[in-house]
Design a protein around this motif. Structure first.
Motif, PDB file in Angstrom:
ATOM      1  N   PRO A  31     -39.813  -3.666  11.650  1.00 52.52           N
ATOM      2  CA  PRO A  31     -38.741  -3.222  12.474  1.00 52.52           C
ATOM      3  C   PRO A  31     -39.121  -1.845  12.888  1.00 52.52           C
ATOM      4  CG  PRO A  31     -37.732  -4.081  10.498  1.00 52.52           C
ATOM      5  CD  PRO A  31     -39.102  -4.074  10.258  1.00 52.52           C
ATOM      6  N   SER A  32     -39.037  -1.698  14.441  1.00 48.46           N
ATOM      7  CA  SER A  32     -39.071  -0.332  14.908  1.00 48.46           C
ATOM      8  C   SER A  32     -37.844   0.405  15.027  1.00 48.46           C
ATOM      9  CB  SER A  32     -39.759  -0.420  16.442  1.00 48.46           C
ATOM     10  OG  SER A  32     -38.778  -1.126  17.101  1.00 48.46           O
ATOM     11  N   LYS A  33     -38.107   1.816  15.303  1.00 54.96           N
ATOM     12  CA  LYS A  33     -36.729   2.591  15.620  1.00 54.96           C
ATOM     13  C   LYS A  33     -35.753   2.014  16.451  1.00 54.96           C
ATOM     14  CE  LYS A  33     -38.792   6.729  14.853  1.00 54.96           C
ATOM     15  NZ  LYS A  33     -39.476   8.354  15.420  1.00 54.96           N
ATOM     16  N   PHE A  34     -36.370   1.104  17.399  1.00 58.03           N
ATOM     17  CA  PHE A  34     -35.332   0.553  18.401  1.00 58.03           C
ATOM     18  C   PHE A  34     -34.670  -0.610  18.070  1.00 58.03           C
ATOM     19  CE2 PHE A  34     -34.819  -1.990  22.694  1.00 58.03           C
ATOM     20  CZ  PHE A  34     -33.985  -1.004  23.027  1.00 58.03           C
ATOM     21  N   GLU A  91     -34.723   6.165   6.036  1.00 56.85           N
ATOM     22  CA  GLU A  91     -35.046   7.359   5.638  1.00 56.85           C
ATOM     23  C   GLU A  91     -36.117   7.123   4.441  1.00 56.85           C
ATOM     24  OE1 GLU A  91     -31.606   9.595   5.472  1.00 56.85           O
ATOM     25  OE2 GLU A  91     -31.693  10.251   7.435  1.00 56.85           O
ATOM     26  N   ARG A  92     -35.545   6.461   3.508  1.00 60.02           N
ATOM     27  CA  ARG A  92     -36.515   6.207   2.380  1.00 60.02           C
ATOM     28  C   ARG A  92     -37.922   5.427   2.760  1.00 60.02           C
ATOM     29  NH1 ARG A  92     -31.575   4.570  -0.259  1.00 60.02           N
ATOM     30  NH2 ARG A  92     -32.307   2.280   0.296  1.00 60.02           N
ATOM     31  N   LYS A  93     -37.876   4.726   4.135  1.00 61.74           N
ATOM     32  CA  LYS A  93     -39.143   4.215   4.583  1.00 61.74           C
ATOM     33  C   LYS A  93     -39.815   5.169   5.437  1.00 61.74           C
ATOM     34  CE  LYS A  93     -37.628  -0.521   4.241  1.00 61.74           C
ATOM     35  NZ  LYS A  93     -37.349  -1.806   5.126  1.00 61.74           N
ATOM     36  N   GLY A  94     -39.583   6.442   5.595  1.00 61.45           N
ATOM     37  CA  GLY A  94     -39.976   7.257   6.428  1.00 61.45           C
ATOM     38  C   GLY A  94     -39.737   7.146   7.941  1.00 61.45           C
ATOM     39  N   ILE A  95     -38.742   6.329   8.190  1.00 63.13           N
ATOM     40  CA  ILE A  95     -38.575   6.073   9.645  1.00 63.13           C
ATOM     41  C   ILE A  95     -37.244   6.994  10.160  1.00 63.13           C
ATOM     42  CG2 ILE A  95     -37.633   4.361  11.108  1.00 63.13           C
ATOM     43  CD1 ILE A  95     -38.802   2.177   9.643  1.00 63.13           C
ATOM     44  N   LYS A  96     -37.444   7.782  11.144  1.00 62.42           N
ATOM     45  CA  LYS A  96     -36.612   8.913  11.529  1.00 62.42           C
ATOM     46  C   LYS A  96     -35.692   7.817  12.813  1.00 62.42           C
ATOM     47  CE  LYS A  96     -35.775  13.467  13.491  1.00 62.42           C
ATOM     48  NZ  LYS A  96     -36.518  14.620  14.023  1.00 62.42           N
ATOM     49  N   PRO A  97     -34.299   7.987  12.432  1.00 61.87           N
ATOM     50  CA  PRO A  97     -33.786   7.245  13.509  1.00 61.87           C
ATOM     51  C   PRO A  97     -33.569   7.968  14.773  1.00 61.87           C
ATOM     52  CG  PRO A  97     -32.098   8.577  11.849  1.00 61.87           C
ATOM     53  CD  PRO A  97     -33.445   8.443  11.255  1.00 61.87           C
ATOM     54  N   TYR A  98     -33.268   7.104  15.838  1.00 62.22           N
ATOM     55  CA  TYR A  98     -33.159   7.645  17.287  1.00 62.22           C
ATOM     56  C   TYR A  98     -32.127   8.725  17.450  1.00 62.22           C
ATOM     57  CZ  TYR A  98     -36.587   4.667  19.648  1.00 62.22           C
ATOM     58  OH  TYR A  98     -37.813   3.998  19.994  1.00 62.22           O
ATOM     59  N   ASN A  99     -32.013   9.405  18.303  1.00 60.36           N
ATOM     60  CA  ASN A  99     -31.033  10.499  18.460  1.00 60.36           C
ATOM     61  C   ASN A  99     -29.860   9.447  19.067  1.00 60.36           C
ATOM     62  OD1 ASN A  99     -32.384  12.886  17.829  1.00 60.36           O
ATOM     63  ND2 ASN A  99     -33.048  13.126  20.004  1.00 60.36           N
ATOM     64  N   ASP A 100     -30.034   8.416  19.641  1.00 61.45           N
ATOM     65  CA  ASP A 100     -28.770   7.552  20.290  1.00 61.45           C
ATOM     66  C   ASP A 100     -28.164   6.749  18.854  1.00 61.45           C
ATOM     67  OD1 ASP A 100     -29.733   8.237  22.661  1.00 61.45           O
ATOM     68  OD2 ASP A 100     -30.541   6.090  23.105  1.00 61.45           O
ATOM     69  N   THR A 101     -29.054   6.762  17.962  1.00 64.58           N
ATOM     70  CA  THR A 101     -28.460   5.999  16.725  1.00 64.58           C
ATOM     71  C   THR A 101     -27.737   6.797  16.019  1.00 64.58           C
ATOM     72  OG1 THR A 101     -30.523   4.737  16.436  1.00 64.58           O
ATOM     73  CG2 THR A 101     -29.151   4.807  14.627  1.00 64.58           C
ATOM     74  N   LEU A 102     -27.995   8.134  16.071  1.00 61.70           N
ATOM     75  CA  LEU A 102     -27.275   9.387  15.509  1.00 61.70           C
ATOM     76  C   LEU A 102     -25.699   9.549  16.043  1.00 61.70           C
ATOM     77  CD1 LEU A 102     -29.912  11.859  14.437  1.00 61.70           C
ATOM     78  CD2 LEU A 102     -28.968  10.274  13.005  1.00 61.70           C
ATOM     79  N   ALA A 103     -26.099   9.490  17.460  1.00 61.52           N
ATOM     80  CA  ALA A 103     -25.016   9.545  18.502  1.00 61.52           C
ATOM     81  C   ALA A 103     -23.821   8.550  18.120  1.00 61.52           C
ATOM     82  CB  ALA A 103     -25.503   9.638  19.812  1.00 61.52           C
ATOM     83  N   ALA A 104     -24.285   7.263  18.052  1.00 63.77           N
ATOM     84  CA  ALA A 104     -23.560   5.926  17.790  1.00 63.77           C
ATOM     85  C   ALA A 104     -22.659   6.074  16.329  1.00 63.77           C
ATOM     86  CB  ALA A 104     -24.433   4.850  17.644  1.00 63.77           C
ATOM     87  N   LEU A 105     -23.373   6.752  15.456  1.00 58.60           N
ATOM     88  CA  LEU A 105     -22.940   7.075  14.156  1.00 58.60           C
ATOM     89  C   LEU A 105     -21.964   8.183  14.134  1.00 58.60           C
ATOM     90  CD1 LEU A 105     -25.996   6.970  11.796  1.00 58.60           C
ATOM     91  CD2 LEU A 105     -23.857   5.362  11.721  1.00 58.60           C
ATOM     92  N   SER A 106     -21.921   9.052  14.961  1.00 55.61           N
ATOM     93  CA  SER A 106     -20.959  10.164  15.089  1.00 55.61           C
ATOM     94  C   SER A 106     -19.843   9.894  15.723  1.00 55.61           C
ATOM     95  CB  SER A 106     -21.718  11.501  15.964  1.00 55.61           C
ATOM     96  OG  SER A 106     -20.816  12.311  16.177  1.00 55.61           O
ATOM     97  N   GLU A 107     -20.084   8.843  16.951  1.00 57.78           N
ATOM     98  CA  GLU A 107     -18.925   8.185  17.651  1.00 57.78           C
ATOM     99  C   GLU A 107     -18.119   7.322  16.812  1.00 57.78           C
ATOM    100  OE1 GLU A 107     -18.154   5.517  21.655  1.00 57.78           O
ATOM    101  OE2 GLU A 107     -20.201   6.287  21.142  1.00 57.78           O
ATOM    102  N   GLY A 108     -18.812   6.730  15.842  1.00 56.87           N
ATOM    103  CA  GLY A 108     -18.097   5.563  14.744  1.00 56.87           C
ATOM    104  C   GLY A 108     -17.248   6.637  13.923  1.00 56.87           C
ATOM    105  N   PHE A 109     -17.956   7.584  13.298  1.00 55.91           N
ATOM    106  CA  PHE A 109     -17.131   8.679  12.296  1.00 55.91           C
ATOM    107  C   PHE A 109     -15.831   9.182  13.017  1.00 55.91           C
ATOM    108  CE2 PHE A 109     -20.700   8.554   9.414  1.00 55.91           C
ATOM    109  CZ  PHE A 109     -20.405   7.860   8.545  1.00 55.91           C
ATOM    110  N   SER A 110     -16.112   9.457  14.424  1.00 60.15           N
ATOM    111  CA  SER A 110     -14.964  10.134  15.111  1.00 60.15           C
ATOM    112  C   SER A 110     -13.803   9.035  15.520  1.00 60.15           C
ATOM    113  CB  SER A 110     -15.564  10.665  16.491  1.00 60.15           C
ATOM    114  OG  SER A 110     -16.305  11.580  16.339  1.00 60.15           O
ATOM    115  N   LYS A 111     -14.111   7.738  15.655  1.00 52.31           N
ATOM    116  CA  LYS A 111     -12.986   6.799  15.680  1.00 52.31           C
ATOM    117  C   LYS A 111     -12.450   6.589  14.294  1.00 52.31           C
ATOM    118  CE  LYS A 111     -15.117   4.317  19.464  1.00 52.31           C
ATOM    119  NZ  LYS A 111     -15.823   3.242  20.130  1.00 52.31           N
ATOM    120  N   ASP A 112     -13.074   6.655  13.354  1.00 52.87           N
ATOM    121  CA  ASP A 112     -12.390   6.543  12.129  1.00 52.87           C
ATOM    122  C   ASP A 112     -11.851   7.876  11.338  1.00 52.87           C
ATOM    123  OD1 ASP A 112     -13.307   4.011  12.034  1.00 52.87           O
ATOM    124  OD2 ASP A 112     -15.099   4.396  10.558  1.00 52.87           O
ATOM    125  N   LEU A 113     -11.666   8.962  12.333  1.00 51.79           N
ATOM    126  CA  LEU A 113     -11.334  10.433  12.067  1.00 51.79           C
ATOM    127  C   LEU A 113     -11.701  10.916  10.927  1.00 51.79           C
ATOM    128  CD1 LEU A 113      -7.572   9.302  12.594  1.00 51.79           C
ATOM    129  CD2 LEU A 113      -9.279  10.259  14.385  1.00 51.79           C
TER     130      LEU A 113
END
Length: 884
Positions: A423-426, A452-474
């Motif tokens: 699997p790729s970052k995408f 991260e344990r496999k040495g794969i750095k997530p996309y910035n879009d992935t981090l943005a989606a996680l941030s948005e998810g945590f925001s919705k969960d307050l």
């Protein structure tokens, strides 16, 4: 030129000296001098030299003319192309007309460079101008010229003219060599979404009995996707697989098209074919000049058979709609699986089933080969083929995000691991976004940890989606942390920023919002309209909800709103309905009535395109603010304006106006509003009865309030804790202990959990009457009920609760508040109350029904007796005229 002729003459003289006739050679051999020889040999020699001289001169002149002409033609073509690139069409036309007046004969090659540029530009008008010149000079057309002309005309939007040239080409050519030209035309039709021209092209192809190649099907597929015509995609697939074996590249395009429409099951089915083809074929893909993968096999067109069905693209072609359903929610699409039956020899050895999403039905297990397994064969395929497979998996994975199909996403991820496709970052990006929507953001964080344990750095879009998810969960701390981890914030990440600002608005954390705005300014991120809508809600008030506004807060609010509006003006963003609504609500919450009414006027002037329901919504916000500010007469005026303008009303507006009657006070007006409400077809809700109850309590009419409670139950409306608290509040201020005890028992009988306000009113009324033991006992019982009305639920957590309540550590209270999140603040309040009762010496009992106070209230309620109310507090008849 003169020097060239001189050199040629010298070469001829030298050659004559070396050339001797047989007679001269005989004279030399016999010792006779040349002057004694016969004179005829000199005449022959002179004639021969003259002939050689003339021939050399003619050859040099022809070569010079050819070279000069070619260099001139190239120069003229370059001048025309450069003029067209600069946009100087007048100069280009002038050079072309001068080119026409030349004396030498022009050929088709003399215009190829010009037509090639016009095809790339495209410039159909200059192409037609060039074609007129070629027609005047009777210059023939080659296939290369046809290609340039058709491409320029079709890409420039001149489909009728391009189709005319296609027709001329079809009449000259009797083989399938003309098919690439029709593909060029179809490509232009797809780029400009001209379905009618594409349909005419297909008819022309049918008239000339032209078949279809892979490129033809690709262009038709592109047109069907642009048209959003899923049945046409099915027809293209059926026509393509009838006599043709699509390559892995072609099938990948079908996968992408089907995922666009949400037909995930059919896309998954084709993906099975792709894996089988990759395992069967030993061919390696090659890169084209445009860095695109191509299949090495010959693209032989399918013969146009008379019995084949016509392929139609236009909506009025009576295409049969899908018999299944598209992928929505957790269900995958179930769309015509018979369209994907194996009809070619290359597919016959693949064992597939239609039910691709059932348990145990995975791709690696179902796709098998006659010789060896798929896994062993895929290990030796080229990297390009594996890359194509990974792209198709990614297309399907990201379609699962759009259609919220986590089940298929998990299955695809497992299949990639089984097929040794890393699997790729995408891939991770699509998988994480899918599990966020279905399994929650906590599960997605575990996936990120694995990456991260496999040495794969997530996309910035992935981090943005996680941030948005945590925001919705307050969970704003985690949301801000993931937003900080984005290495390069781009404009598309504004959605995550707005989600975090929305969370700050809900949790009332303007300080955090200030940090976010500073971050936006630091990275030069422009705010969107949604950002400004949130800013008005975040910074539009200061004291609310803790205290009423004052002069200082009003000045600060005006300053903040002025800054926000100025920034909107600088970014050329106009007010929307939501931004204006939030702005009016902010002024109203701060108690700035005049500014609120002024902005209501502004909203009516600038938001001229809003519908009546949105305008009614603005009036509803204004009415609520006026009632909260006790501006009853202004509220009545606004309500009358609404009715005179014919604006639609709703339950919320009527409920607000009924509550307004408590400031008059006038129960008749409230009854008149209730009558209007029923006439408009709205049925009262629990909020409506709560407002009526407040109007009745304004005159201390506890009997009327209790009657409204009974009426609410009779009408089948379940009372809520706010309705009971309205009675408790007024009873506390009037010192009516019996009314409070009656309401508390009603709450218990209705199995409604009390809230902190219920506890506060009950405890304080006993405390003010110096009934301290009863106050502590009531607080303990109600705290137990606030934890849960179900005794069994409390029993499961007794041990953990007792450790917190009876803890002797100095930070015990801090541990209680930190243990429970914002959504469980009632539980923390109940535990703190129980801890305080234990400190005061009360015995902790987890059976509140055994309390003497609880049993006394239950016995009083069993007698169906109303609470005792002092006759002096019973209101007199009001007899006041209704305002409505």
């Amino acid at each position: 030129m003169q020097r060239i002729l001189s050199r040629a003459a010298r070469r001829c003289t030298n050659s004559s000296a070396a050339f001797k006739s047989p007679l001269a050679q005989a004279n030399v051999a016999s010792g006779v001098h040349s002057e004694d020889a016969p004179t005829c040999s000199n005449e022959l020699l002179s004639e021969f030299c003259a002939h050689q001289y003339v021939s050399s001169v003619m050859m040099i002149a022809e070569y010079d003319n050819f070279t000069w002409k070619n260099s001139l033609v190239r120069s003229v073509q370059a001048d025309i192309v450069n003029a067209l690139r600069r946009g100087d069409r007048q100069r280009a036309s002038m050079i072309l007309s001068n080119f026409q007046n030349t004396d030498w004969e022009l050929t088709k090659d003399d215009f190829s460079h010009i037509l090639e540029y016009c095809a790339e530009a495209p410039d159909p008008l200059f192409v037609m101008e060039t074609l007129e010149l070629m027609e005047e000079k009777t210059i023939g057309m080659s296939k290369g010229i046809y290609r340039y002309v058709i491409r320029a005309l079709s890409r420039g939007g001149y489909f009728k003219e391009a189709l005319h040239w296609l027709t001329l080409l079809g009449e000259k050519e009797s083989t399938h060599a003309t098919l690439p030209f029709f593909n060029i035309f179809l490509n232009s039709c797809g780029s400009s979404a001209n379905l009618k021209a594409a349909e005419c092209c297909l008819e022309t192809m049918e008239n000339y009995f032209l078949g279809k190649s892979e490129i033809t099907y690709c262009e038709l597929l592109k047109i069907a996707v642009l048209q959003e015509n899923l049945p046409a995609v099915y027809d293209i697939w059926k026509d393509c697989t009838r006599y043709y074996s699509p390559s892995i590249i072609m099938q990948r395009k079908f996968v992408r098209a089907l995922t666009t429409f949400g037909d995930l099951q059919s896309a998954y089915h084709i993906l099975q074919h792709m894996v089988a083809i990759a395992a069967q074929s030993s061919d390696h893909l090659r890169l084209s000049s445009k860095r695109r993968y191509q299949s090495p096999r010959l693209d032989i067109p399918v013969l146009a058979l008379s019995e084949s069905e016509d392929l139609k693209l236009l909506p009025d072609c009576n295409l049969q709609p899908s018999q299944g359903k598209l992928a929505t929610g957790e269900n995958s699409a179930d769309v015509q699986p018979e369209l994907f039956e194996e009809k070619t020899q290359s597919f016959e050895i693949v064992e597939l089933k239609a039910d691709v999403l059932s348990e145990g039905n995975n791709l690696a297990d179902k796709v098998g080969l006659e010789n060896g397994s798929v896994l062993d064969t895929l290990r030796i395929v080229g990297s390009a083929v594996r890359r194509i497979l990974r792209w198709s998996f990614n297309d399907l994975m990201h379609a699962c995000v759009q259609f919220n199909n986590c089940q298929l996403a998990e299955q695809l991820f497992l299949e990639m691991q089984k097929l040794r496709l890393r699997p790729s970052k995408f891939t991770y990006d699509g998988f994480v976004k899918t599990v966020i929507a279905s399994k929650g953001v906590a599960y997605a964080v575990k996936v990120i940890e694995v990456m991260e344990r496999k040495g794969i750095k997530p996309y910035n879009d992935t981090l943005a989606a996680l941030s948005e998810g945590f925001s919705k969960d307050l969970q704003l701390d985690l949301a801000e942390d993931f937003l900080e981890r984005i290495s390069e914030i781009r404009p598309k990440h504004i959605r995550a920023v707005n989600a975090l600002l929305s969370g700050c608005e809900i949790m009332n954390e303007p300080e955090r919002a200030v940090r976010i705005l500073a971050k936006m300014k630091h990275v030069n991120m422009k705010a969107t309209l949604r950002t400004y809508e949130l800013l008005f809600s975040l910074f539009g008030n200061i004291n609310v909800p803790y205290e009423d506004g004052n002069v200082l807060s009003h000045v600060e609010v005006s300053k903040r709103i002025s800054i926000i509006e100025m920034d909107m003006l600088n970014n050329e963003i106009q007010h929307s309905f939501v931004s204006m609504k939030n702005l009016i609500r902010a002024f109203g919450a701060e108690g700035m009535i005049e500014e609120m009414l002024r902005y209501l006027n502004v909203a009516e002037n600038i938001l001229w395109d809003i519908n009546p329901y949105q305008k009614s919504d603005l009036y509803s916000v204004v009415l609520h603010a006026l009632v909260q500010a006790k501006e009853s007469h202004k509220a009545i005026m606004i309500f009358k304006i609404m009715r005179s303008c014919g604006l639609p009303t709703n339950i919320s507006i009527y409920t607000t106006m009924i509550e307004c009657c408590k400031w008059l006070p006038c129960f008749k007006s409230a009854s008149a509003l209730l009558s209007l409400m029923l006439q408009d077809g709205f049925h009262p809700t629990v909020v409506t009865y709560t407002s009526l109850l407040k109007v009745a309590l304004t005159k201390d009419d506890f009997e009327g309030a209790l009657d409204l409670l009974d009426t609410c139950k009779t009408e089948g409306i379940e009372p809520d804790i706010k309705m009971f608290n309205a009675v408790l509040s007024h009873a506390y201020y009037k010192g009516q202990i019996h009314v409070i005890e009656y309401i508390v028992e009603c709450i218990h009988r209705e199995k409604i959990q009390p809230d902190p306000s219920t506890l506060w009113y009950t405890f304080c009324v006993y405390e003010e009457h110096e009934l301290y033991n009863t106050a502590i006992e009531a607080l303990q019982v109600l705290s137990m009920r606030m934890i849960s009305e179900d005794v069994s639920i409390r029993g499961d957590k007794i041990t953990a609760f007792e450790d917190l309540i009876l803890s002797e550590e100095p930070d015990a209270e801090l541990r209680i508040t930190r243990t429970f999140e914002a959504g469980e603040e009632f539980l923390a309040t109940a535990l703190l109350n129980l801890r305080w009762c234990a400190i005061m010496g009360a015995t902790l009992s987890w059976s509140p029904e055994e309390s003497l106070w609880a049993r006394r209230l239950a016995s009083s309620h069993d007698d169906n007796r109303r609470p005792l109310i002092s006759p002096s507090e019973v209101p007199q008849s009001w007899g006041r005229k209704s305002y409505f």
